[in-house]
Scaffold this motif. Structure first.
Motif, PDB file in Angstrom:
ATOM      1  N   UNK A   1       0.820  -1.224   0.000  1.00 21.79           N
ATOM      2  CA  UNK A   1       0.000   0.000   0.000  1.00 21.79           C
ATOM      3  C   UNK A   1       0.850   1.270   0.000  1.00 21.79           C
ATOM      4  N   UNK A   2       1.943   1.256   0.782  1.00 21.14           N
ATOM      5  CA  UNK A   2       2.827   2.423   0.792  1.00 21.14           C
ATOM      6  C   UNK A   2       3.477   2.618  -0.574  1.00 21.14           C
ATOM      7  N   UNK A   3       3.975   1.541  -1.169  1.00 15.59           N
ATOM      8  CA  UNK A   3       4.627   1.630  -2.470  1.00 15.59           C
ATOM      9  C   UNK A   3       3.655   2.128  -3.548  1.00 15.59           C
ATOM     10  N   UNK A   4       2.428   1.627  -3.527  1.00 20.36           N
ATOM     11  CA  UNK A   4       1.423   2.058  -4.507  1.00 20.36           C
ATOM     12  C   UNK A   4       1.203   3.562  -4.404  1.00 20.36           C
ATOM     13  N   UNK A   5       0.968   4.052  -3.177  1.00 23.59           N
ATOM     14  CA  UNK A   5       0.741   5.491  -2.988  1.00 23.59           C
ATOM     15  C   UNK A   5       1.956   6.308  -3.405  1.00 23.59           C
ATOM     16  N   UNK A   6       3.147   5.814  -3.070  1.00 29.07           N
ATOM     17  CA  UNK A   6       4.376   6.541  -3.406  1.00 29.07           C
ATOM     18  C   UNK A   6       4.590   6.583  -4.918  1.00 29.07           C
ATOM     19  N   UNK A   7       4.319   5.480  -5.615  1.00 32.68           N
ATOM     20  CA  UNK A   7       4.501   5.441  -7.073  1.00 32.68           C
ATOM     21  C   UNK A   7       3.512   6.375  -7.764  1.00 32.68           C
TER      22      UNK A   7
ATOM     23  N   UNK B   1       6.332  18.335 -12.990  1.00 32.82           N
ATOM     24  CA  UNK B   1       7.657  18.882 -13.304  1.00 32.82           C
ATOM     25  C   UNK B   1       7.801  19.123 -14.805  1.00 32.82           C
ATOM     26  N   UNK B   2       7.277  18.203 -15.617  1.00 33.19           N
ATOM     27  CA  UNK B   2       7.320  18.385 -17.073  1.00 33.19           C
ATOM     28  C   UNK B   2       6.407  19.541 -17.468  1.00 33.19           C
ATOM     29  N   UNK B   3       5.208  19.586 -16.871  1.00 32.33           N
ATOM     30  CA  UNK B   3       4.253  20.648 -17.174  1.00 32.33           C
ATOM     31  C   UNK B   3       4.826  22.031 -16.837  1.00 32.33           C
ATOM     32  N   UNK B   4       5.590  22.087 -15.734  1.00 32.17           N
ATOM     33  CA  UNK B   4       6.192  23.360 -15.303  1.00 32.17           C
ATOM     34  C   UNK B   4       7.511  23.644 -16.004  1.00 32.17           C
ATOM     35  N   UNK B   5       7.886  22.770 -16.954  1.00 28.86           N
ATOM     36  CA  UNK B   5       9.135  22.918 -17.711  1.00 28.86           C
ATOM     37  C   UNK B   5      10.383  22.826 -16.829  1.00 28.86           C
ATOM     38  N   UNK B   6      10.263  22.136 -15.687  1.00 29.70           N
ATOM     39  CA  UNK B   6      11.431  21.867 -14.850  1.00 29.70           C
ATOM     40  C   UNK B   6      12.206  20.675 -15.401  1.00 29.70           C
ATOM     41  N   UNK B   7      11.499  19.807 -16.137  1.00 33.18           N
ATOM     42  CA  UNK B   7      12.111  18.658 -16.808  1.00 33.18           C
ATOM     43  C   UNK B   7      11.569  18.584 -18.224  1.00 33.18           C
ATOM     44  N   UNK B   8      12.394  18.091 -19.140  1.00 31.22           N
ATOM     45  CA  UNK B   8      11.860  17.757 -20.462  1.00 31.22           C
ATOM     46  C   UNK B   8      11.007  16.500 -20.315  1.00 31.22           C
ATOM     47  N   UNK B   9      10.237  16.180 -21.336  1.00 25.85           N
ATOM     48  CA  UNK B   9       9.433  14.954 -21.292  1.00 25.85           C
ATOM     49  C   UNK B   9      10.342  13.741 -21.129  1.00 25.85           C
ATOM     50  N   UNK B  10      11.432  13.724 -21.895  1.00 24.68           N
ATOM     51  CA  UNK B  10      12.367  12.588 -21.797  1.00 24.68           C
ATOM     52  C   UNK B  10      12.984  12.529 -20.401  1.00 24.68           C
ATOM     53  N   UNK B  11      13.316  13.705 -19.857  1.00 20.02           N
ATOM     54  CA  UNK B  11      13.878  13.745 -18.510  1.00 20.02           C
ATOM     55  C   UNK B  11      12.890  13.267 -17.474  1.00 20.02           C
ATOM     56  N   UNK B  12      11.625  13.615 -17.643  1.00 18.92           N
ATOM     57  CA  UNK B  12      10.585  13.149 -16.720  1.00 18.92           C
ATOM     58  C   UNK B  12      10.398  11.649 -16.785  1.00 18.92           C
ATOM     59  N   UNK B  13      10.401  11.106 -18.010  1.00 17.86           N
ATOM     60  CA  UNK B  13      10.280   9.651 -18.194  1.00 17.86           C
ATOM     61  C   UNK B  13      11.414   8.942 -17.478  1.00 17.86           C
ATOM     62  N   UNK B  14      12.645   9.411 -17.708  1.00 15.46           N
ATOM     63  CA  UNK B  14      13.813   8.772 -17.098  1.00 15.46           C
ATOM     64  C   UNK B  14      13.812   8.909 -15.574  1.00 15.46           C
ATOM     65  N   UNK B  15      13.488  10.123 -15.084  1.00 17.56           N
ATOM     66  CA  UNK B  15      13.507  10.357 -13.637  1.00 17.56           C
ATOM     67  C   UNK B  15      12.465   9.487 -12.931  1.00 17.56           C
ATOM     68  N   UNK B  16      11.277   9.378 -13.525  1.00 12.26           N
ATOM     69  CA  UNK B  16      10.230   8.564 -12.900  1.00 12.26           C
ATOM     70  C   UNK B  16      10.619   7.093 -12.899  1.00 12.26           C
ATOM     71  N   UNK B  17      11.113   6.592 -14.026  1.00  8.98           N
ATOM     72  CA  UNK B  17      11.499   5.180 -14.098  1.00  8.98           C
ATOM     73  C   UNK B  17      12.583   4.867 -13.078  1.00  8.98           C
ATOM     74  N   UNK B  18      13.619   5.710 -13.028  1.00  9.13           N
ATOM     75  CA  UNK B  18      14.722   5.489 -12.085  1.00  9.13           C
ATOM     76  C   UNK B  18      14.225   5.545 -10.644  1.00  9.13           C
ATOM     77  N   UNK B  19      13.381   6.527 -10.335  1.00  5.72           N
ATOM     78  CA  UNK B  19      12.884   6.702  -8.967  1.00  5.72           C
ATOM     79  C   UNK B  19      12.018   5.527  -8.528  1.00  5.72           C
ATOM     80  N   UNK B  20      11.124   5.082  -9.426  1.00  2.00           N
ATOM     81  CA  UNK B  20      10.220   3.981  -9.067  1.00  2.00           C
ATOM     82  C   UNK B  20      11.001   2.691  -8.878  1.00  2.00           C
ATOM     83  N   UNK B  21      11.921   2.389  -9.789  1.00  2.00           N
ATOM     84  CA  UNK B  21      12.679   1.145  -9.655  1.00  2.00           C
ATOM     85  C   UNK B  21      13.576   1.170  -8.420  1.00  2.00           C
TER      86      UNK B  21
END
Length: 199
Positions: free
Chosen positions: A154-160, A170-190
């Motif tokens: 349950x904690x992992x689900x909420x965190x993901x 972050x992508x919407x606010x232009x803090x990350x590119x779309x590619x950067x957001x994809x990579x950051x999320x994948x790395x963070x979740x794994x």
């Protein structure tokens, strides 16, 4: 009721269903790129009058809620088709995250509009299909030894889910590119799951 009256009633229902489908399709497209779009904007895109929109959806909030429900169902169907029970759990997790990014690409402004809705229970219901997919995937990864056993599902689900929203914002606010957001999320979740990134 006579056959003629029944025929008229069926035609009215068919016309109403067609009108609702047209309004929802237009609302998904318009709100997906313009979170603050008005009912007039949506009516124009649907080729109907403002009054017709209000005949089916009493308020803009009701229309937005119906759009979010439709998009949530679309995401759930795509997750179900992503073969999450096949192959290594880490690879399946990346496929699940990719579905989320595909939805973000399709409806880049919808999360901002959705945030205006103050209905936590409805929001939980909409996330239930995602939560179920994540829970099964996390359990499979833990059983195979790919994911760390220490943190509860349950904690992992909420965190993901929270990380997914954070990456989208972050992508919407232009803090990350779309590619950067994809990579950051994948790395963070794994990393959160205790798995190594698979390239």
């Amino acid at each position: 009721m006579s056959e003629v009256a029944e025929g008229r009633q069926r035609r009215r229902r068919t016309d109403a269903d067609r009108s609702v489908a047209s309004i929802l399709a237009a609302a998904r497209e318009v709100l997906g790129t313009q979170a603050q779009a008005s009912v007039e904007d949506i009516a124009r895109a649907a080729g109907v009058s403002r009054q017709t929109v209000y005949a089916h959806f009493k308020t803009r909030e009701a229309l937005l809620s119906a759009v979010i429900d439709a998009v949530s169902e679309e995401a759930a169907n795509e997750m179900a088709a992503a073969r999450l029970d096949e192959g290594p759990a880490a690879d399946a997790m990346l496929r699940l995250l990719d579905v989320g990014w595909q939805m973000f690409r399709r409806y880049p402004r919808l999360p901002a509009g959705a945030a205006e809705e103050n209905d936590p229970e409805a929001d939980r219901d909409r996330h239930s299909a995602v939560a179920d997919h994540l829970d099964r995937l996390l359990t499979r990864g833990k059983e195979s030894g790919e994911f760390d056993q220490e943190l509860a599902n349950p904690w992992l689900v909420n965190a993901i889910v929270a990380l997914g929203h954070a990456a989208g914002h972050a992508v919407d606010a232009k803090q990350l590119t779309l590619e950067g957001g994809v990579d950051a999320l994948a790395e963070s979740v794994l990393r959160l799951c205790g798995a190594a990134r698979r390239d």
